[in-house]
Design an enzyme around this catalytic site. Sequence first.
Site, PDB file in Angstrom:
ATOM      1  N   LYS A   1       0.831  -1.180  -0.023  1.00  0.00           N
ATOM      2  CA  LYS A   1      -0.064  -0.007   0.060  1.00  0.00           C
ATOM      3  C   LYS A   1       0.902   1.215  -0.087  1.00  0.00           C
ATOM      4  O   LYS A   1       2.095   1.263   0.466  1.00  0.00           O
ATOM      5  CB  LYS A   1      -0.870  -0.038   1.108  1.00  0.00           C
ATOM      6  CG  LYS A   1      -0.252   0.138   2.601  1.00  0.00           C
ATOM      7  CD  LYS A   1      -0.209   1.670   3.167  1.00  0.00           C
ATOM      8  CE  LYS A   1      -1.165   2.455   2.804  1.00  0.00           C
ATOM      9  NZ  LYS A   1      -0.933   3.844   3.791  1.00  0.00           N
TER      10      LYS A   1
ATOM     11  N   THR B   1       2.878   6.647   3.714  1.00  0.00           N
ATOM     12  CA  THR B   1       3.555   5.527   4.263  1.00  0.00           C
ATOM     13  C   THR B   1       3.496   4.300   3.181  1.00  0.00           C
ATOM     14  O   THR B   1       2.356   4.284   2.506  1.00  0.00           O
ATOM     15  CB  THR B   1       2.756   4.939   5.630  1.00  0.00           C
ATOM     16  OG1 THR B   1       1.235   4.793   5.054  1.00  0.00           O
ATOM     17  CG2 THR B   1       3.118   6.041   6.717  1.00  0.00           C
TER      18      THR B   1
ATOM     19  N   SER C   1      -7.713  18.188   7.478  1.00  0.00           N
ATOM     20  CA  SER C   1      -8.020  17.049   8.275  1.00  0.00           C
ATOM     21  C   SER C   1      -9.164  17.020   9.275  1.00  0.00           C
ATOM     22  O   SER C   1      -9.719  18.399   9.638  1.00  0.00           O
ATOM     23  CB  SER C   1      -6.786  16.872   9.375  1.00  0.00           C
ATOM     24  OG  SER C   1      -6.592  18.069  10.011  1.00  0.00           O
TER      25      SER C   1
END
Lengths: 397, 397
Positions: free
Chosen positions: A171, A182, A397
């Site tokens: 991923k 990440t 966010s």
Amino acid sequence: MPKLPEMSGVTRRIAQARYKEWDRCDLTYIELAEGTSVAGVLTQSKCPSTEVEWCRKALLGGKARALVVNAGNANAFTGARGMEAVQRILSLASNHLDCCEEEIFVSSTGVIGEPLPKDRAEAGLNAAFMAEPCGWTEAAATIMTTDTFPKMATTRAIIGGKTIHLSGIIKGSGMIAPDMATMLGYVFTDATVDPGLLQDMLNAATAKSFNCITVDSDTSTSDTVLAFATGQHDAPALQSFDDPGADAFQAALNDLCMQLAHLVVRDGEGASKFIEIAVMGAESAESAKRIALSIANSPLVKTAIAGEDANWGRIVMAVGKAGEPADRDKLAIGFGGVTVARDGLVVPDYDEAPVAAHLKGDVIEISVDIGIGNSKATVWTCDLTHGYISINADYRS
Amino acid sequence: MPKLPEMSGVTRRIAQARYKEWDRCDLTYIELAEGTSVAGVLTQSKCPSTEVEWCRKALLGGKARALVVNAGNANAFTGARGMEAVQRILSLASNHLDCCEEEIFVSSTGVIGEPLPKDRAEAGLNAAFMAEPCGWTEAAATIMTTDTFPKMATTRAIIGGKTIHLSGIIKGSGMIAPDMATMLGYVFTDATVDPGLLQDMLNAATAKSFNCITVDSDTSTSDTVLAFATGQHDAPALQSFDDPGADAFQAALNDLCMQLAHLVVRDGEGASKFIEIAVMGAESAESAKRIALSIANSPLVKTAIAGEDANWGRIVMAVGKAGEPADRDKLAIGFGGVTVARDGLVVPDYDEAPVAAHLKGDVIEISVDIGIGNSKATVWTCDLTHGYISINADYRS
């Protein structure tokens, strides 16, 4: 995506831990046969996640019985509170399998700075223990955060006349603020490989694959690649590089890691083009790679490609800023196999038409000959588009 | 913009060389009094422009009589053909002033890879010789490429009871494909300063100003800062750092360079916010600067600021990837003076309201305490917005 064959000794289960307010599975539990060897490469970040620190320690044992991946929360920069959830996972899984905690590997990916909720981890993992085994695609989808598609690859090698398999899931590179870019990658094989050899082979494969891709030059706190060899196949065991079949296994591992790495670039944030940058004629391989990454990380080069503009002047700039040995008057640059500049200036009667046609494609090839040595390197990246800005700035966010 | 006072020994003239298809002046000719000292800092690129190479050589003499700046063509990566135009300019100007060629300084900025047309350079320079002297603003506007406003700064210092002046003009950070992000800065003073001392002082000022700004991490092939001291003021001459007034002059030069450097960041491509990043508690000043630049060059940090998102997890990431000594569990991060994370995790009862209010402003302050040493550094950058992509990708060359 290829269809991955079943692999003996690798049993996948998924569950809803609800790490975020979403209605999807976000905990992946992969059980590995007894005697599985493990190797791994982890982020070089000086601010790694708790999970990365744990994996680094557990890798010393060289053995694995399970992998647990949490999606939606990176559990990075969470101090002692972050370790509580990891400890809970280690206790539960090692009890469940009656093994050492050092045989349990854990990764988490998602928002930074919030401790992974230990109660949700516990409930999720207990649910996974009870779940029916699932396919590779479901597992690849469950480790995603804001990736736009599940990423898998598979290959095979012949060892002692026996065909063994290597399959992997990964991923990375899609994200919504404030998630981190990440990359988590997991490689599985039914071959029997000594942990030390597996580590050496994974290091070699990583150097030419995962460590040669870049989306935006930002290195994650959680990057992890783990390789598991279950030894469930009756092919001869590999102990050293000299064993028959070791070369074939290394080649297959290289191929698999390259496939997985390229999938991450293809799903790079906002990417519209896949870019291969090949540098040759450098003083050393290390120097060639630094120059290639200087080009691959240049916002000006990446925006030029997004604009389908054969702006080779920006490549000159990126070579120049790399700080590596180079001689402006020996430099040659090409796009899609067409040389546009040579010996420090544009080629005589430069015809932009074939280059412009190449730049309209989805896969862009840039070649740079430094002209002072015999070393080379290739890296892969994607273009820099409005999509990247939208993903990382427009949605708060 | 401040109004710059006239300066004895600095006579500016501008002309239309028509380096591009535009109806504006693009050649700046600045005549300097006999005896003018010069110092300079030039790009570290391994692929510098012909002009940069010439300036590096001419600086060895320490004396200047004229500066010629061409806008619209960087004349970089043009080999021998690029040198022809520079040679023509050197011959014309040195004949005109009856001086050595080494006293003529030349810069060019704009598209890379096209030789500067020597006939246009010659006609433009001859026209400039005949033109009426012009103001500072006209000169600052003529060195622009795609800057959105002319950039100037001025200050003064007292030497031996006499007030001397320092004024500067600069261009940079706006561009249209395929132009390069070149920064050209020129500082003038009527003080009398020995060339060696002027160079030492310019190096010191540059280290804390021009070398501490970044828009997009891409280093130009043509970056140039030159400082000229005409010695037309009757203030005492400065020969060494120990002379009375030298400290005051250095402070004024630092101030002027900082003003000019900040103007470049404020006009950064697509920028909507000016960002100051202060790193303290690092092992060394060099380490602090590398960490600060790692944050300043992170696309994820820059897009978060564009989105007015106090995404401190991305700052942790950027500290971690810098490769400098750091300890995750000692790190503290603040926005606008409010600490959001300390000792490796978010502060207890973190209230985002004051931080969110700060992020809505035009000037964003980020402070990072590494917590392991006593060294610090400050750098400046801008946010990464859709405007950057539009400027560099949407408009083809």
